[in-house]
Design an enzyme around this catalytic site. Structure first.
Site, PDB file in Angstrom:
ATOM      1  N   PHE A  27      54.633  71.727  94.497  1.00 38.88           N
ATOM      2  CA  PHE A  27      54.230  73.108  94.241  1.00 38.88           C
ATOM      3  C   PHE A  27      52.928  73.161  93.426  1.00 38.88           C
ATOM      4  CE2 PHE A  27      54.253  77.423  93.037  1.00 38.88           C
ATOM      5  CZ  PHE A  27      55.058  78.075  93.950  1.00 38.88           C
ATOM      6  N   HIS A  91      53.824  72.791 101.338  1.00 37.29           N
ATOM      7  CA  HIS A  91      54.461  72.344 100.100  1.00 37.29           C
ATOM      8  C   HIS A  91      55.818  72.988  99.909  1.00 37.29           C
ATOM      9  CE1 HIS A  91      54.260  75.900  97.471  1.00 37.29           C
ATOM     10  NE2 HIS A  91      53.153  76.206  98.109  1.00 37.29           N
ATOM     11  N   CYS A  92      56.659  72.344  99.107  1.00 37.95           N
ATOM     12  CA  CYS A  92      57.897  72.964  98.624  1.00 37.95           C
ATOM     13  C   CYS A  92      57.833  72.841  97.108  1.00 37.95           C
ATOM     14  CB  CYS A  92      59.119  72.313  99.239  1.00 37.95           C
ATOM     15  SG  CYS A  92      59.140  70.507  99.169  1.00 37.95           S
ATOM     16  N   ASN A  93      58.889  72.383  96.447  1.00 41.13           N
ATOM     17  CA  ASN A  93      58.785  72.239  94.992  1.00 41.13           C
ATOM     18  C   ASN A  93      58.257  70.867  94.592  1.00 41.13           C
ATOM     19  OD1 ASN A  93      59.258  74.661  93.722  1.00 41.13           O
ATOM     20  ND2 ASN A  93      61.478  74.496  93.939  1.00 41.13           N
ATOM     21  N   THR A  99      59.379  69.340 102.569  1.00 39.96           N
ATOM     22  CA  THR A  99      58.087  68.965 103.141  1.00 39.96           C
ATOM     23  C   THR A  99      58.214  67.675 103.944  1.00 39.96           C
ATOM     24  OG1 THR A  99      56.944  70.038 101.297  1.00 39.96           O
ATOM     25  CG2 THR A  99      55.678  68.450 102.567  1.00 39.96           C
TER      26      THR A  99
END
Lengths: 164, 164
Positions: A27, A91-93, A99
């Site tokens: 992120f 993106h993710c976290n 991802t």
């Protein structure tokens, strides 16, 4: 001797280039914005479910970057494959699991072997690789995706072989 | 339903895209040749000291790929930064330490922070990261490189900031 460099750039964690004009990362935080600016992004695909933070939204607006938000990864391929959205950051976290699944599915479209795909998946998810993620990637049927992509705007990836 | 895909592609171990038209990997074997062909490589930079294998040489010749061979990594930057050599693949044996050092130095030219550079270095050298490699990268003086590069053929990397 110190040259007149600009300030240092801070890529988001787990950042890398996936293919030409497709990037992946964790992120993005405020400290990463100068780096992201350099990439000349046209869009960001976030895989988180929560509201996108206000300061990120402002950054996107100021730089004319489109935001796509989806909570589920696997069936969103056609989207990453549309060159009109490039350059794109996924993106993710943590940039590990969600991802990693999406990039894994993308690699199947690029005809990578499962061995190579899982190597890459584990490199970015280590030490928290999940076998369910790898099973998801393995079961993903790439042949179903081609019906959905926009043939006129496929990226010019050398390693992409389309079945028509 | 099985679509008329060609055979699967096998990237060399530790393969990834570093920046547009710069790739890194472990030593390419015969089974990796179809994959490499797809990349449309113009050159390969190998960091091994031994003679290049005959079958690899033949593959390069057949595909018009130039071979650069250097046993030492750190001072060969200008070389990777010359767009006339792109697309280029950088490899050593495992794609961990020598290649990792060279990519680390390249990241300094791209103004990445040491934290981000070492993250990437460790991702590819894991579980055998070497602190001497990281020290080498840290001590590498990027400002000395610019005198050596060919200004007319710099790659068009958004994140590359040249001091002139």
């Amino acid at each position: 001797m110190s040259l007149p460099y600009e300030e240092e750039l801070i890529p988001p964690g787990n950042f890398t280039m996936v293919s030409t004009w497709v990037y992946r990362s964790s992120f993005p935080k405020k400290k990463n914005f100068p780096f992201l600016k350099k990439l000349g992004l046209k869009s960001i695909l976030t895989l988180i479910l929560e509201d996108y933070p206000e300061q990120n939204k402002k950054f996107l607006e100021a730089n004319n970057i489109k935001l796509f938000q989806f909570g589920i990864a696997g069936n969103k391929e056609p989207f990453v494959q549309n060159q009109r959205n490039h350059p794109i950051l996924i993106h993710c976290n943590k940039g590990k699991h969600r991802t990693g699944c999406l990039v894994g599915c993308l690699r199947k479209l690029q005809r990578w072997t499962h061995t190579s795909i899982f190597d890459e998946y584990r490199r970015f998810s280590s030490p928290k690789s999940r076998s369910m993620d790898q099973q998801f990637i393995e079961l993903f049927d790439a042949s179903q995706v081609w019906r959905l992509v926009d043939r006129n705007h496929l990226p010019k990836w050398e390693e992409l072989d389309v079945p028509w």
